[in-house]
Design an enzyme around this catalytic site. Structure first.
Site, short mmCIF file in Angstrom:
data_model
loop_
_atom_site.label_atom_id
_atom_site.label_comp_id
_atom_site.label_asym_id
_atom_site.label_seq_id
_atom_site.Cartn_x
_atom_site.Cartn_y
_atom_site.Cartn_z
CD GLU A 176 -0.83 -3.79 -4.38
OE1 GLU A 176 -0.42 -2.70 -4.60
OE2 GLU A 176 -1.71 -4.34 -4.30
CE LYS A 213 -0.37 -3.26 -8.35
NZ LYS A 213 -1.76 -3.29 -8.59
#
Length: 301
Positions: A176, A213
């Protein structure tokens, strides 16, 4: 669900991933949004107890099931807790929801327009313990504030280095590198980030897969090459500060990307609600995010 079944659900399941991983710094804000003020606790343990009660209420709700919520990201203390006497990861698995664990320990101060992750000296122990509890994968967050290639390259390199450590434990990393949606150079950040992720994906051994993500891009479908990449199991999106209606509209513009929302999932839930009110509010939020994840609106020119 065994690991093979969890991988299949992550690869092609219809639904989204719930982010239930607010950590120490963000917990008071999350509780305030839930209608619990700071005078409700007198110690950190009591504070974490209150946030666990909120998460347990979500997990046990009839609205929260693997039909539309295919995964959930947990804070370490949540993973170590129970729901109705069952370890939280097991409670999720029994509902058809794949469990993940947030592993980062916060962010370094900004340098070169980015914030790297702080060191994780006990990560191997956490990964071993998480896997033993049935957790499928992990999530780790960095932040990109401006379009500095050196900084973005460092963020992505660190993310993939930790991702490889996760993979060595037989777990699935969610990488992420969040782009700040308030960045004045957001489109440039997206473009550099795409380039750096592709470089690192191509360097992974054949047969290896990770999840990503990402912040919703300013130009819809910017991340299509990542969605299609054979070394990416799934691309998910964070809400990044958008309110749920706007986040879902932006999400629906991006083919192949599903949600992994936190604030946008929880924003209408209140401690004072009856169970019926709570379940109805949660169901409405889940339906809206599910629609944004599965019913896409973008049409190429």
């Amino acid at each position: 669900m065994n690991t093979t079944e969890m991988t299949a659900k992550m690869a092609s399941g219809n639904g989204f991933i719930a982010a239930l991983d607010q950590s120490g710094g963000s917990t008071p804000k999350a509780l305030a949004g839930y209608g619990v003020t700071q005078d409700a606790w007198t110690s950190e343990e009591e504070m974490f107890g209150l946030i666990h009660e909120m998460r347990a209420r979500i997990i046990r709700s009839s609205a929260f099931s693997g039909e539309k919520v295919i995964g959930a990201i947990l804070f370490e203390r949540t993973m170590d807790g129970t729901v109705d006497g069952k370890p939280v990861p097991q409670a999720l698995i029994e509902k058809g929801v794949v469990p993940f664990i947030k592993i980062d320990k916060g962010l370094e101060d900004e340098a070169n327009g980015v914030q790297l992750m702080k060191p994780m000296p006990t990560l191997d122990d956490l990964l071993a313990r998480s896997k033993a509890l049935g957790v499928y994968g992990t999530k780790e967050r960095s932040v990109i504030n401006s379009a500095n290639r050196e900084g973005i390259a460092a963020v992505v390199a660190q993310q993939f280095e930790i991702g490889k450590q996760v993979l060595s434990h037989g777990m699935m990393p969610i990488i992420e590198p969040e782009v700040n949606i308030k960045s004045e150079t957001r489109a440039e950040c997206d473009a550099i980030l795409l380039d750096e992720i592709l470089k690192n994906l191509d360097a992974l051994p054949e047969g290896t897969q990770v999840m990503l993500k990402l912040s919703l891009p300013i130009v819809p479908c910017t991340f299509d090459p990542l969605v299609a990449h054979p070394k990416v199991l799934r691309v998910v999106a964070l809400s990044g500060g958008y309110k749920r209606p706007e986040a879902c509209v932006e999400l629906a513009k991006n083919t192949g990307i599903i949600a992994s929302f936190s604030r946008a999932l929880l924003e209408d839930l209140r401690h004072q609600m009856t169970d019926a009110e709570f379940d109805a509010s949660l169901a409405a939020a889940i339906d809206e995010i599910y629609k944004g994840s599965t019913q896409k609106t973008f049409v190429a020119a």
